[in-house]
Scaffold this active site. Structure first.
Site, PDB file in Angstrom:
ATOM      1  N   ARG A  22      32.547  37.300  33.664  1.00  0.00           N
ATOM      2  CA  ARG A  22      33.423  36.382  32.928  1.00  0.00           C
ATOM      3  C   ARG A  22      32.698  35.132  32.448  1.00  0.00           C
ATOM      4  NH1 ARG A  22      38.927  35.927  34.165  1.00  0.00           N
ATOM      5  NH2 ARG A  22      38.413  36.902  36.155  1.00  0.00           N
ATOM      6  N   CYS A  30      56.777  47.066  22.368  1.00  0.00           N
ATOM      7  CA  CYS A  30      58.186  47.147  22.775  1.00  0.00           C
ATOM      8  C   CYS A  30      58.345  46.890  24.267  1.00  0.00           C
ATOM      9  CB  CYS A  30      58.753  48.500  22.384  1.00  0.00           C
ATOM     10  SG  CYS A  30      58.729  48.675  20.612  1.00  0.00           S
ATOM     11  N   GLU A  31      57.998  45.696  24.676  1.00  0.00           N
ATOM     12  CA  GLU A  31      58.165  45.261  26.065  1.00  0.00           C
ATOM     13  C   GLU A  31      58.368  43.755  26.051  1.00  0.00           C
ATOM     14  OE1 GLU A  31      56.274  46.609  29.352  1.00  0.00           O
ATOM     15  OE2 GLU A  31      55.485  48.454  28.483  1.00  0.00           O
ATOM     16  N   ARG A  78      45.735  40.099  29.648  1.00  0.00           N
ATOM     17  CA  ARG A  78      45.657  39.105  30.735  1.00  0.00           C
ATOM     18  C   ARG A  78      46.929  38.263  30.911  1.00  0.00           C
ATOM     19  NH1 ARG A  78      42.538  35.491  31.381  1.00  0.00           N
ATOM     20  NH2 ARG A  78      41.965  35.958  33.511  1.00  0.00           N
ATOM     21  N   TYR A 134      48.366  38.854  34.463  1.00  0.00           N
ATOM     22  CA  TYR A 134      48.043  37.820  35.474  1.00  0.00           C
ATOM     23  C   TYR A 134      48.715  36.480  35.174  1.00  0.00           C
ATOM     24  CZ  TYR A 134      43.983  40.989  35.490  1.00  0.00           C
ATOM     25  OH  TYR A 134      43.156  42.076  35.470  1.00  0.00           O
ATOM     26  N   PRO A 145      27.302  38.149  37.407  1.00  0.00           N
ATOM     27  CA  PRO A 145      28.244  37.383  36.590  1.00  0.00           C
ATOM     28  C   PRO A 145      28.789  38.200  35.416  1.00  0.00           C
ATOM     29  CG  PRO A 145      26.001  36.836  35.984  1.00  0.00           C
ATOM     30  CD  PRO A 145      25.898  37.814  37.118  1.00  0.00           C
ATOM     31  N   GLY A 199      32.131  36.197  39.745  1.00  0.00           N
ATOM     32  CA  GLY A 199      33.319  35.383  39.966  1.00  0.00           C
ATOM     33  C   GLY A 199      33.243  33.956  39.451  1.00  0.00           C
TER      34      GLY A 199
HETATM   35  N1  LLP Z   1      31.065  42.126  40.906  1.00  0.00           N
HETATM   36  C1  LLP Z   1      32.116  42.829  41.367  1.00  0.00           C
HETATM   37  C2  LLP Z   1      31.918  43.697  42.533  1.00  0.00           C
HETATM   38  C3  LLP Z   1      33.366  42.727  40.762  1.00  0.00           C
HETATM   39  O1  LLP Z   1      34.393  43.406  41.231  1.00  0.00           O
HETATM   40  C4  LLP Z   1      33.529  41.861  39.626  1.00  0.00           C
HETATM   41  C5  LLP Z   1      34.818  41.731  38.959  1.00  0.00           C
HETATM   42  C6  LLP Z   1      32.385  41.170  39.176  1.00  0.00           C
HETATM   43  C7  LLP Z   1      31.183  41.316  39.830  1.00  0.00           C
HETATM   44  C8  LLP Z   1      32.429  40.269  37.992  1.00  0.00           C
HETATM   45  O2  LLP Z   1      33.273  39.187  38.179  1.00  0.00           O
HETATM   46  P1  LLP Z   1      33.284  38.017  37.113  1.00  0.00           P
HETATM   47  O3  LLP Z   1      31.964  37.339  37.171  1.00  0.00           O
HETATM   48  O4  LLP Z   1      33.537  38.630  35.778  1.00  0.00           O
HETATM   49  O5  LLP Z   1      34.392  37.143  37.518  1.00  0.00           O
HETATM   50  N2  LLP Z   1      40.500  41.640  34.856  1.00  0.00           N
HETATM   51  C9  LLP Z   1      40.502  40.432  35.634  1.00  0.00           C
HETATM   52  C10 LLP Z   1      39.212  40.251  36.392  1.00  0.00           C
HETATM   53  C11 LLP Z   1      38.861  41.410  37.294  1.00  0.00           C
HETATM   54  C12 LLP Z   1      37.530  41.224  37.973  1.00  0.00           C
HETATM   55  C13 LLP Z   1      37.109  42.458  38.654  1.00  0.00           C
HETATM   56  N3  LLP Z   1      35.840  42.383  39.307  1.00  0.00           N
HETATM   57  C14 LLP Z   1      40.790  39.259  34.731  1.00  0.00           C
HETATM   58  O6  LLP Z   1      40.996  39.455  33.537  1.00  0.00           O
HETATM   59  O7  LLP Z   1      40.862  38.115  35.194  1.00  0.00           O
END
Ligand code: LLP
Length: 435
Positions: free
Chosen positions: A279, A358-359, A315, A319, A277, A239
């Site tokens: 993102r 087409c949206e 995205r 979002y 990690p 996150g």
């Molecule tokens: N661990 C778990 C249990 C998760 O569900 C996620 C992401 C992560 C780690 C990794 O999170 P990160 O470090 O990447 O923030 N598609 C969305 C994001 C969905 C995240 C889902 N879970 C977007 O494009 O913002």
């Protein structure tokens, strides 16, 4: 921090002119910077070094096996959420013992696959899932470690669709239920329930929500230990932020400053910390390059129509997320010193940047001030490395982009562009027309 910079009005990825990549490989094209990936992995690891955590890169954020492999070679474990992601991890030669496997809907086949491969932890989301995994492990006479995913009920203050740690989310079990869970399953012979897992959401731009969630988890660990259960690991999820705009995310040290002291006693007492990690490692390491197909002016509105859209980077449509978009070749006066939501307006002209799907929702940006752009110009959509290609689809029967990994002056095609034949490859033979 990333290695996408303008030099004399031309965008470079590390030491490679991105226009040359587009000329060689065509567009749309995902371009990744190896140095940026490695920088983020290294800096994050360094910030948390005192905890010596098991870093499990979240494959869901950017899953090309070449990228998974380079992180595995740097020592990273993997966070997977499906058999397919586990397959990617194995293909990339990641160490299965450093794989954690989350997800609310693991199937029997996926569970068997993970047991056979000897993964590090199943992150378990419900009683029904525990019973099923234990049953399968029993039948296979195999054992595995499991972490119970708890839902700490904290608000990470991020998008509703990517908030996971609030009480009403489908993930994990609440703290009260966790104690009953351990009483019921904490002495299983085949699945050793000896860890906790949490993930509060994504992206989280401050340490505060982690502190709240971890404090609750540590409290629960004390209670569980007092009840006689052994808790050897705490997985605090992913996150951590990324820079969609200039310096949006706090430095890793700022997260670590609050999180490390909190977890140090747990680690000193022999506990293992796991982080997941995604993102923060991949996001700024990738751009999506696209060719302007048409400029359309209607009434007061100008549309810049690209050869990519929501099918390749969903995205913004999904979002309402912001991605900085800029031509790759601009007059020096228009070199963006910083990527901001509102750019200093001189000589810029607002336009809607849209795709070919087409949206109406296929729109990257509305009324976005841009330097002059014309048909044939190349545009870069920044901070597209995470949740870009992995969420791409073939909607409207559009082949998915190619992917290139740049390293210094060198580069490598790490996924070829899909063809029309790829689009129908999995569909059962029919007397297809030769084309
Ligand atoms: N661990 C778990 C249990 C998760 O569900 C996620 C992401 C992560 C780690 C990794 O999170 P990160 O470090 O990447 O923030 N598609 C969305 C994001 C969905 C995240 C889902 N879970 C977007 O494009 O913002």
């Amino acid at each position: 921090m990333d290695w996408f910079n303008y030099r004399d009005g031309q965008l470079f990825c590390e030491d490679v002119n991105v226009d040359e990549l587009a000329a060689e490989f065509g567009t749309p094209l995902y371009v990744y910077s190896r140095k940026t990936l490695e920088h983020h992995y290294d800096e994050l690891t360094k910030a948390f070094a005192e905890l010596d955590p098991m870093v499990c890169y979240s494959i869901k954020s950017c899953g090309n096996v070449h990228i998974v492999k380079l992180l595995a070679e740097r020592g990273s474990g993997m966070d997977v959420v499906s058999g397919g992601e586990l397959y990617r991890a194995i293909k990339a030669n990641a160490n299965p013992a450093k794989v954690v496997y989350a997800g609310v809907g693991k199937t029997d086949d996926e569970i068997k696959f993970a047991l056979q491969r000897g993964i590090g932890y199943f992150n378990i989301e419900s009683e029904a899932e525990f019973e099923n995994i234990a049953h399968i492990a029993n039948k296979m006479q195999m054992t595995a470690n499991a972490a119970l995913r708890i839902n700490p009920d904290v608000d990470p203050k991020t998008h509703a669709k990517t908030t996971t740690g609030k009480k009403e989310s489908k993930f994990g079990v609440d703290i009260e239920r966790a104690k009953r869970f351990f009483e019921r399953y904490g002495r299983d012979k085949f699945i050793r329930l000896n860890a906790l897992h949490l993930h509060i959401g994504s992206p989280v731009y401050s340490a505060e929500p982690y502190v709240n969630a971890i404090t609750k988890a540590l409290g629960l660990i004390d209670e569980l230990r007092a009840m006689g259960f052994e808790i050897t690991a705490l997985d605090i999820g992913g996150g951590y932020g990324a820079n969609y705009v200039h310096e949006q995310t706090p430095p890793y040290a700022e997260y670590a400053e609050r999180i490390v002291p909190l977890l140090k006693p747990f680690v000193d007492g022999g506990g293992r910390v796991i982080i997941e990690p995604g993102r923060t490692i991949a996001c700024n390491a990738g751009v999506l390059l696209s060719r302007v197909q048409y400029i359309k002016v209607g009434g007061q509105k100008k549309f810049v129509i690209l050869d990519t859209g929501m099918h390749h980077l969903v995205r913004p449509a999904m979002y309402e997320s912001f991605h900085f978009i800029w031509p790759t070749n601009v007059a020096p006066a228009h070199e963006p010193a910083q990527r901001l939501e509102t750019m200093p307006n001189e000589g810029l002209d607002p336009a809607d940047v849209v795709g070919p799907i087409c949206e109406t929702g296929d729109c990257f940006a509305k009324d976005r001030p841009l330097p002059p752009v014309a048909r044939g110009d190349l545009m870069a959509i920044f901070a597209a490395g995470a949740y870009g290609m992995v969420m791409a689809s073939n909607y409207n029967a559009m082949p998915r982009p190619a992917e290139v990994l740049v390293s210094g002056k060198g580069y490598e095609l790490i996924r070829r562009r899909e063809t029309y034949d790829d689009l129908v490859a999995a569909e059962m033979e029919l007397d297809l027309m030769p084309i």
